[in-house]
Enzyme design. Sequence first.
Site, PDB file in Angstrom:
ATOM      1  CG  MET A   1      29.541  28.456  37.292  1.00  0.00           C
ATOM      2  SD  MET A   1      29.965  26.870  36.710  1.00  0.00           S
ATOM      3  CE  MET A   1      31.685  26.495  37.323  1.00  0.00           C
ATOM      4  CG  ASP A   2      29.388  33.382  44.463  1.00  0.00           C
ATOM      5  OD1 ASP A   2      29.951  32.459  45.128  1.00  0.00           O
ATOM      6  OD2 ASP A   2      29.345  34.546  44.768  1.00  0.00           O
ATOM      7  N   GLY A   3      27.775  30.330  44.853  1.00  0.00           N
ATOM      8  CA  GLY A   3      26.709  29.971  45.733  1.00  0.00           C
ATOM      9  C   GLY A   3      26.397  28.539  45.663  1.00  0.00           C
TER      10      GLY A   3
ATOM     11  CB  SER B   1      25.064  33.166  40.319  1.00  0.00           C
ATOM     12  OG  SER B   1      26.139  32.352  40.794  1.00  0.00           O
ATOM     13  CB  SER B   2      25.246  34.465  44.794  1.00  0.00           C
ATOM     14  OG  SER B   2      26.634  34.971  44.603  1.00  0.00           O
TER      15      SER B   2
END
Length: 368
Positions: free
Chosen positions: A47-49, A313-314
Amino acid sequence: MVRYDDAGGAAATTPTQLFESLGSFMRRCLFRVLAVGPIPHHFAFIMDGNRRYAKKLNVEEGAGHKEGFSSLISVLNYCYELGVKYVTIYAFSIDNFQRKPAEVQNLMDLLLEKINELLKEQSIVNLYGIRVYFIGNLKFLSEPVRVAAEEVMMATARNSKVVLLVCLAYTSADEIVHAVQESFKNKSDESLAVNANQVSNGVINGAEKVEKIYSLMVPSIEESCMEKASRVCNGAIERVKGTEDINGATVCTDGVSCDYKSEAQALRAGRIGNGVTEGFEEKQGNNPIINLVDVEKHMYMAVAPDPDILMRSSGETRLSNFLLWQTSNCLLDSPAALWPEIGLWHLVWAVLKFQRNHSFLEKKKKQL
């Protein structure tokens, strides 16, 4: 579409409720179409960003993490509706403890709040019958967070429909080191137990063998010494002339002695000494060997199969020390959207890519 209130009168359906009902119906139809092909068994997410999302909207970082949690709940709903059995999320790395103390504390407070929400009756955990595991080196967590995590694991231990694995205070390097250490400890304990049993049996058997060898060798040594004394002293065969028995040693008149008992004892000591050496060498050759299956059995992630899809993500393609051991045969998906922006269509697109590459991935699994 009309619904009725408790009094039996018609109550108007709001546009929002109508839209949600329509969206739910369309989503179920879409998932039925996807179910024609292979569905991933295990979906993992980095879960990046969240912080970049907050910066993008010019709000505080905590708001970004809260939006990220809302996105997580939606993604979990989609996964379980689709039929995904296992979902793993990278919630907090050991490396994240190196961030500013205030930020770490805010994240711990948010984690504690969201973990406690999982125990509520109307939570997603009770809706889908989710069993929750918190994966990682939990001793790094603050005591309130660790206690709350343990309570959730105990409360959901009987759930078996679907599984959620939350990686907290986790890195893949720490997981591998932990697995090797536990494997070595387990093998050492087994080896010590086996050796103790062998030693207790070996002492008895070894003593019996030594006594047997001694009883066989003494007569031949005695005979050899008597023959030697006979030749030196020119005496009779039965009793050497001009010799005397002194404390079991045959002494010739010219000072030649044949201490057959001492020779036998020396031989016996040599045999025992060689036996100890041989036994030690044998034990050295039987050191416990740690196999691949031993290491995998002690992994934190041993409670779940390897992921089929890993989404970060990102737009980043780095694994950032996450599931390095388990993702050697896994589809990596890197949508450009930040985590709070991840939605249904990102998930659908990842599943379509998985289905398109499924035969290739299965072929690779068979080659391993």
